[in-house]
Design an enzyme around this catalytic site. Structure first.
Site: not given
Length: 573
Positions: A124, A203, A210, A225
């Site tokens: 990621h 999420d 958010r 997240s």
């Protein structure tokens, strides 16, 4: 369904306790995080007040909140209020671990065949400009025997998303069912897909909230997240590319390091072997910026026309993953295996197979992977191109990736809010090599655009992005600053474990060249040298989604690397 599979262990949804029966022939300990199960349940307003006033949420408090979010029984304003309370007061390590676990368990957690034990890996990135690393790394890992169920995201703000890039290929479908993912992994070894409806549904709610409540940059929420989605993939190993610099979420190394440490701990708490690499994100990665143009650059890299900054990240991240998965004795051996996978053309064949498995026609996939393809007979080409020229003599030493990406975003390459379409043809190419003198009037940037045309202000900002100096003899430091893998230990083998803050390995000469892979991998450890220069590090922190792909992965252009008698990357042949 009351049990959820992790790679090597089984979790009970009700408690999160470790169950001794291994799923894939491995055992990871997942600590019992629900130490307050018998505590009296508080109402949602009471939970908000508790956190707002600086209290510590118990495991059962967090579970109550997450169940309300998932079921929809909580009001939107209450969700926003809790996120703001978390943003203001923060969370300790236990709270963050519990939040991450409960987010993961809010939906389906993938399970895999036992024979894949130890092979499931992913990466990621916290997002950058020109970050097309996944397009090269996923097939390279598959060529090394890994299974890569890469769940990626779309671009937001100035960063580009891996899914947007892949959708510039006609027919490529990022939407695959869990069964289709399993089939693709069995047949190909890698896939790059979007988040399914059943994967970490909590999420999606928190992420959207958010964005509209200015709580994007909360470390616990970012951690939850990112890691909850990776945990739901049931991975053996995860590597995180945490970026810092002008075009990154964190402008300074210390802020990025804090996030990296939280992410590594959260990943290991869920049973994944997790490591992080801290890399500079001041300019751009590669030479091309924009969705379709980045696909072109990724394909050229897979064909052997490698740029060193891109390959540095691919080799570093891939080598660390192979080591953590037990498929290499150390990071250097892992890096050499990744390098061979690219240099031999094996990774290119995996990418071709992945395209076909995800909906691209066989003829299109074959043509894109052929040596002399005209990419724009297949990929959409912008109607207009504009070349900008250097305003004076000088040596290009830097380009401001944030300025470049912001202009391209306004031209249609990115989106300002979720769901907006992007123009896959918009982008830019850097035309000049860093470190080599150019004269006034030399074209340095080609912008691909449609309508409207660039405004005088946008042209001025692009010119401002290029930094010219009268001369330079500065060295070219690597993008990779250090890695944080202290929490990782290979089962039964701790001697080779990376240190908690290892410096980047010394660069080796580039032996990749267009259509001419080397007969043998380099003897020295990779990553390759990166033709970039040290930049100033502002202390303020940016605000965009670190958990929006890679993974936040706009487009590339760290500069041309020409030079007589050298590979295009500029390293000695």
């Amino acid at each position: 369904m009351n049990s959820y599979h992790l790679d090597g262990t089984q979790l009970q949804k009700s408690t999160g306790k470790h169950v001794s029966q291994p799923v894939c022939g491995m055992t990871h300990t997942v600590h019992n995080l629900d130490r307050s199960a018998n505590a009296a349940m508080l109402s949602i307003p009471e939970l908000i007040k508790k956190k707002r006033d600086g209290g510590e949420l118990s495991d059962s408090d967090i579970k109550t909140f997450m169940e309300a979010v998932t079921s929809g029984s909580i009001q939107d304003c209450q969700t926003g209020a809790m996120l703001m309370a978390i943003w203001q007061q923060g969370m300790d390590a236990r709270e963050t671990a519990t939040l991450t676990k409960e987010m993961m368990l809010s939906g389906e957690v993938m399970s895999w065949p036992p024979e894949w034990a130890g092979l499931l890996v992913d990466k990621h990135s916290t997002g950058g400009v020109g970050d097309k690393v996944s397009l090269v790394l996923a097939p390279a890992l598959a060529a090394c025997g890994c299974k890569v169920p890469m769940i990626s995201g779309r671009g937001l703000a100035h960063t580009g998303g891996t899914l947007d890039k892949l959708e510039s290929i006609p027919g490529f479908s990022v939407y695959q069912t869990a069964e289709q993912v399993r089939t693709i992994l069995s047949e190909v070894g890698c896939c790059i897909v979007g988040q399914t409806e059943t994967l970490v549904p909590a999420d999606r709610v928190l992420y959207a909230t958010r964005d509209i409540t200015c709580t994007v940059d909360s470390l616990p929420l970012i951690t939850g997240s990112i890691i909850s989605k990776k945990g739901a993939e049931s991975l053996t190993a995860l590597v995180l590319d945490v970026k810092f610099g002008r075009a990154a979420l964190y402008k300074d190394l210390d802020g990025a390091k804090e996030l990296a440490r939280l992410l590594v701990k959260a990943g290991n708490d869920l049973g994944m072997r997790t490591g992080a690499v801290l890399s500079r994100m001041d300019g751009v990665i590669g030479r091309r910026v924009g969705n379709g143009l980045e696909v072109v650059e990724a394909l050229e890299t897979l064909k052997g026309d490698a740029l060193p900054d891109l390959m540095e990240l691919v080799v570093t991240l891939g080598g660390l993953l192979l080591y953590m998965a037990g498929l290499a004795a150390d990071r250097s051996e892992g890096g050499r295996k990744i390098f061979r996978a690219v240099a031999s053309g094996d990774a290119l064949q995996k990418f071709r197979a992945m395209m076909e498995a995800q909906g691209v026609s066989r003829e299109t996939a074959r043509e894109l992977c052929s040596p002399d393809v005209d990419y724009f007979k297949i990929l959409r080409k912008a109607r207009h191109q504009l070349e900008l020229t250097a305003g004076r003599d000088g040596v290009p030493v830097d380009v401001d990736g944030l300025l470049l990406a912001q202009v391209l975003h306004k031209l249609g390459a990115g989106r300002s809010k979720a769901g907006q379409p992007v123009n896959h043809s918009v982008g830019a190419e850097l035309l000049v090599p860093f470190g080599q003198k150019v004269t006034k009037g030399t074209p340095w940037l080609r912008v691909h655009y449609e309508e409207p045309a660039l405004s005088p202000e946008q042209i001025r900002r692009l010119h401002d992005a290029l930094v010219l100096e009268s001369s330079t003899d500065r060295p070219m430091p690597s993008l990779v600053q250090e890695d944080l893998t202290s929490a990782f230990e290979r089962d039964g083998d701790h001697d080779e474990a990376p240190s908690s803050a290892s410096p980047a390995p010394q660069p080796a000469p580039c032996t990749l060249n267009r259509r001419r892979p080397p007969p043998n991998p380099p003897d020295a450890p990779l990553p390759l040298a990166s033709p970039s220069f040290g930049r100033r590090q502002p202390s303020s922190r940016g605000r965009h989604h670190a958990d929006e792909e890679e993974d936040g992965e706009g487009g590339g252009g760290r500069g041309g690397r020409g030079g007589g008698g050298r590979c295009r990357c500029g390293a000695p042949p």
